[in-house]
Design a protein around this motif. Structure first.
Motif: not given
Length: 361
Positions: A316-331
């Motif tokens: 089945r397809d589940v109604p969804s809310v997906l958020l975006m991750p963020i890469s973190i380096f030292k800067d």
């Protein structure tokens, strides 16, 4: 080895406009029939543990509490402490005590699905929070794009390794956690196509346990005579376990290690030069999105979503809310501090004061 198996899910195409809605989790209700205008009922939330990540109690709980209080909603948030029987008991108690919406972060799909079916039989709406329950019956799903998380890990490790040829190992998350499967899928999607990198070992870490992660990585290190040039670690706790073994062998800071969750420990490892990056997931947005879904359900409205995620076991397809991750380096650490996810006074105390100053923090 963690298999890239049936846990893989697919997200329907999201337009740019929908993505903006996704980030804010905003928009008008689309119930067609109109809600009551005021939330009626009670929300229950079951968090999985305190071991796989510090996020659950340090961030998810307070952010969820804040969101529910702001909405004037009665709520009950409890932690299963890694025990599936406790998870079931908490769910039973919540249903008995009158919750009308139940959000769960399952320890495994089987036990979480059983809870959801029981809730459904009692007329309780359910939300998968952060982890999709395969074969479950959740009405909605809120999380980050977890394949994208893995892609960020893969790109991060590639950036830290540069153009040189490298032997890499994968320390994946718990095999019972569908998200861990997706993280591995995303990482492989990026790294498998890079001819300079050779995967020499890969293993899942049961229950995301750091001690087991250290044992697993030490075995990898010994088996390959220290000929390991990069570690794709699925979160900061697993990454720190690998770093402890690298320190033991005088290789810390020489072998790039990834992580996830932008924890205090992970960020300090980055400042030390022992961890090359982490993936930051703004948990506040996720908690707010889950709360918004729950409040809409309490109002009798149809919540706003941005797409669907495929549950291959439930077909089945589940109604969804997906958020975006963020890469973190030292800067990029300042971004995490600016969000208040980690406090500067905690990150930069003691021996880290000079390191923070040098990093412009």
């Amino acid at each position: 080895m963690l298999s890239r198996r049936k846990g893989i899910v697919g997200l329907t195409a999201i337009t740019a406009a929908a993505a903006l809605t996704l980030t804010a989790c905003g928009g008008d209700s689309d119930d067609g029939g109109g809600g009551s205008g005021a939330p009626k009922g009670k929300v229950g939330v079951i968090l999985p543990d305190t071991k796989s990540s510090v996020r659950w109690e340090n961030f998810d709980r307070p952010y969820l509490e804040q969101a529910f209080k702001a909405a004037g909603v009665e709520y009950d948030i409890q932690n299963a402490e890694g025990d599936t029987q406790r998870f079931q008991t908490i769910a039973d108690q919540m249903i008995t005590n009158g919750v009308t919406v139940l959000a769960v972060s399952g320890l495994d799909s089987a036990s979480a699905a059983a809870v959801q079916r029981k809730a459904q039989q009692q007329g309780v709406k359910t939300i998968d929070y952060d982890r999709l329950t395969l074969g479950g019956v959740a009405d909605y799903y809120v999380s980050f794009d977890n394949v994208r998380v893995g892609e960020e890990l893969g790109r991060g490790l590639a950036k830290c390794l540069g153009d040189k040829k490298a032997n890499i190992v994968y320390l994946n998350g718990a095999p019972t956690d569908n998200n861990a499967t997706l993280f591995a899928q995303g990482a492989h999607k990026v790294l498998d196509g890079m001819p300079g990198f050779t995967k020499v070992a890969e293993q899942a870490v049961p229950n995301w346990d750091a001690q087991q992660a250290a044992t697993i990585f030490e075995q990898m290190w010994t088996q390959h005579d220290g000929e390991i040039d990069g570690v794709l670690a699925a979160n900061d706790g697993v990454g720190n376990a690998a770093i402890s073994i690298l320190k033991k062998n005088g290789a810390a800071g020489k072998v790039p290690v990834t992580g996830q969750d932008a924890t205090l420990q992970g960020l300090q490892n980055i400042l030390d030069g022992n961890q090359c990056m982490t993936v930051y997931k703004p948990v506040k947005r996720e908690a707010e999105a889950a709360a918004k879904l729950a409040v809409a359900l309490l109002k009798g409205e149809k919540p706003v979503t941005d797409g669907t995620v495929r549950d291959p076991e439930g077909k089945r397809d589940v109604p969804s809310v997906l958020l975006m991750p963020i890469s973190i380096f030292k800067d990029d650490i300042k971004r995490v501090l600016d969000d208040g996810f980690v406090k500067r006074e905690d990150l930069c105390k003691g021996a880290y004061a000079s390191k923070c100053e040098k990093a412009g923090l």
